[in-house]
Motif scaffolding. Structure first.
Motif, PDB file in Angstrom:
ATOM      1  N   ALA A 109       6.767  -3.163   0.605  1.00 42.73           N
ATOM      2  CA  ALA A 109       5.877  -3.870  -0.322  1.00 42.73           C
ATOM      3  C   ALA A 109       6.341  -5.289  -0.612  1.00 42.73           C
ATOM      4  O   ALA A 109       5.523  -6.206  -0.741  1.00 42.73           O
ATOM      5  CB  ALA A 109       5.759  -3.078  -1.630  1.00 42.73           C
ATOM      6  N   LEU A 115      -5.016  -5.322   3.647  1.00 42.73           N
ATOM      7  CA  LEU A 115      -5.536  -4.213   4.451  1.00 42.73           C
ATOM      8  C   LEU A 115      -7.049  -4.099   4.273  1.00 42.73           C
ATOM      9  O   LEU A 115      -7.577  -4.411   3.203  1.00 42.73           O
ATOM     10  CB  LEU A 115      -4.903  -2.885   4.027  1.00 42.73           C
ATOM     11  N   ARG A 152      -4.486  -6.193   8.522  1.00 43.99           N
ATOM     12  CA  ARG A 152      -4.634  -4.981   9.324  1.00 43.99           C
ATOM     13  C   ARG A 152      -5.927  -4.264   8.943  1.00 43.99           C
ATOM     14  O   ARG A 152      -6.202  -4.067   7.762  1.00 43.99           O
ATOM     15  CB  ARG A 152      -3.449  -4.035   9.110  1.00 43.99           C
ATOM     16  N   ARG A 204       4.296   2.914   5.367  1.00 43.10           N
ATOM     17  CA  ARG A 204       5.145   1.773   5.751  1.00 43.10           C
ATOM     18  C   ARG A 204       4.793   0.542   4.939  1.00 43.10           C
ATOM     19  O   ARG A 204       5.678  -0.246   4.577  1.00 43.10           O
ATOM     20  CB  ARG A 204       4.980   1.490   7.247  1.00 43.10           C
ATOM     21  N   TYR A 205       3.525   0.378   4.663  1.00 42.02           N
ATOM     22  CA  TYR A 205       3.087  -0.757   3.831  1.00 42.02           C
ATOM     23  C   TYR A 205       3.767  -0.700   2.469  1.00 42.02           C
ATOM     24  O   TYR A 205       4.283  -1.702   1.969  1.00 42.02           O
ATOM     25  CB  TYR A 205       1.571  -0.711   3.681  1.00 42.02           C
ATOM     26  N   ARG A 263       0.906   4.425   8.466  1.00 45.12           N
ATOM     27  CA  ARG A 263       0.892   2.969   8.332  1.00 45.12           C
ATOM     28  C   ARG A 263       0.898   2.546   6.862  1.00 45.12           C
ATOM     29  O   ARG A 263       1.584   1.585   6.477  1.00 45.12           O
ATOM     30  CB  ARG A 263      -0.338   2.386   9.038  1.00 45.12           C
ATOM     31  N   CYS A 264       0.155   3.272   6.029  1.00 46.97           N
ATOM     32  CA  CYS A 264       0.101   2.936   4.602  1.00 46.97           C
ATOM     33  C   CYS A 264       1.432   3.244   3.921  1.00 46.97           C
ATOM     34  O   CYS A 264       1.843   2.528   2.995  1.00 46.97           O
ATOM     35  CB  CYS A 264      -1.048   3.676   3.932  1.00 46.97           C
ATOM     36  N   ILE A 300      -6.392  -5.240  -0.844  1.00 43.96           N
ATOM     37  CA  ILE A 300      -6.660  -4.045  -0.050  1.00 43.96           C
ATOM     38  C   ILE A 300      -8.117  -3.661  -0.280  1.00 43.96           C
ATOM     39  O   ILE A 300      -8.517  -3.369  -1.406  1.00 43.96           O
ATOM     40  CB  ILE A 300      -5.720  -2.883  -0.427  1.00 43.96           C
ATOM     41  N   ILE A 360       0.125  -9.856   3.102  1.00 46.86           N
ATOM     42  CA  ILE A 360      -0.432  -8.938   4.088  1.00 46.86           C
ATOM     43  C   ILE A 360      -1.460  -8.025   3.413  1.00 46.86           C
ATOM     44  O   ILE A 360      -1.108  -7.206   2.556  1.00 46.86           O
ATOM     45  CB  ILE A 360       0.668  -8.064   4.738  1.00 46.86           C
ATOM     46  N   MET A 400       5.292  -7.350   2.198  1.00 48.84           N
ATOM     47  CA  MET A 400       3.823  -7.439   2.203  1.00 48.84           C
ATOM     48  C   MET A 400       3.340  -8.455   1.172  1.00 48.84           C
ATOM     49  O   MET A 400       2.435  -9.250   1.438  1.00 48.84           O
ATOM     50  CB  MET A 400       3.193  -6.068   1.913  1.00 48.84           C
TER      51      MET A 400
END
Length: 292
Positions: A121, A131, A266, A116-117, A113-114, A236, A129, A124
């Motif tokens: 970017a 985390l 998330r 993909r983050y 998942r990270c 984050i 977005i 995001m």
């Protein structure tokens, strides 16, 4: 063809009346200077044959392209180092990348998942977005978030990586005329594309033994979080505590938890592996090798 040859002669003949060749050139069958190395011509002739001039041969063009690429790479590296220095990321984590992380069955899903983050970017950042990554001690939360930070820095984003203890220390130092000061710190937090707040919550363990200091720390934490919230830029968080435990166990102010809930798009639980024990074993093995 004769007109072209006359133009070539006029353009490239020296005082001797012969075409002037450089040390690394020879005269080809076409009457043009050629590179001794790659054998290609060093003369450009326009399509209408009205313009003739010297040009780079194949190997010269390739060498120039390589020089430009190296110059661009060096500039990118210098820019990255500048962003990294401003990020406040500690020396221990400055060179780590997601591709070099130890992936196990326990952490595979979170790392995927990270990744993909990081890959998305731009989206995001544009969509704010954030985390919230939590898990037990030694599960690798700081390592993971530092990897994310480095990946974003390489992409050209401005990041700041810090924790509440560092923030409070900077603010206290500014009271004595040192440190960057609270206003400057908050301005930086607002300006950066991504902010990382590591180890959230540990400063409030045992808060009942120093209520006034804990209350002050809580006020500053709200200011930091609120600065990012108002800037509408991703944050984050990493913590040993799931978000609900920030209230039930640490009794953080409701306003702080509401902000974190909204900013943490998330919430990811990092399970599993005790990486610190593995590192200690490796270091102990080295010490044992030398009889220590």
């Amino acid at each position: 063809m004769q007109g072209i040859q006359e133009a070539i002669n006029k353009a490239f003949k020296g005082l001797s009346g012969e075409i002037t060749l450089r040390d690394d050139e020879y005269l080809g069958d076409d009457g043009l200077p050629h590179c001794k190395n790659c054998k290609t011509t060093r003369v450009f002739i326009s399509a209408d044959k009205n313009f003739i001039a010297r040009c780079s041969c194949k190997c010269q063009s390739e060498a120039e392209e390589q020089r430009r690429k190296e110059e661009a790479r060096q500039k990118a590296l210098e820019a990255f180092n500048s962003r990294r220095n401003l990020s406040m990321l500690g020396a221990r984590y400055r060179n780590i990348r997601l591709e070099n992380a130890t992936i196990t069955e326990s952490n595979k899903d979170v790392y995927t998942r990270c990744n993909r983050y990081v890959e998305h970017a731009k989206e995001m950042r544009e969509n704010n977005i954030g985390l919230y990554i939590y898990g037990d001690n030694s599960s690798g939360k700081t390592y993971l978030t530092a990897c994310i930070c480095n990946e974003l820095l390489w992409q050209g984003y401005r990041c700041i990586y810090t924790n509440l203890a560092t923030i409070l220390s900077e603010i206290r130092s500014s009271y004595d005329g040192q440190g960057m000061g609270e206003c400057e710190l908050l301005n930086r937090l607002q300006a950066y594309d991504f902010a990382f707040i590591d180890d959230l919550g540990k400063e409030f363990i045992g808060r009942e033994y120093n209520a006034s200091s804990s209350k002050w720390a809580e006020e500053k934490l709200f200011e930091v979080i609120n600065a990012r919230y108002n800037a509408q830029k991703p944050t984050i968080f990493s913590s040993n505590y799931e978000i609900s435990a920030l209230a039930s166990e640490l009794r953080l102010d409701k306003a702080i938890i509401e902000r974190i809930n909204e900013m943490a798009t998330r919430v990811l639980k990092l399970d599993g592996d005790d990486f610190r024990s593995a590192v200690r074993k490796d270091v102990n093995d080295v010490a044992k090798k030398y009889g220590i």
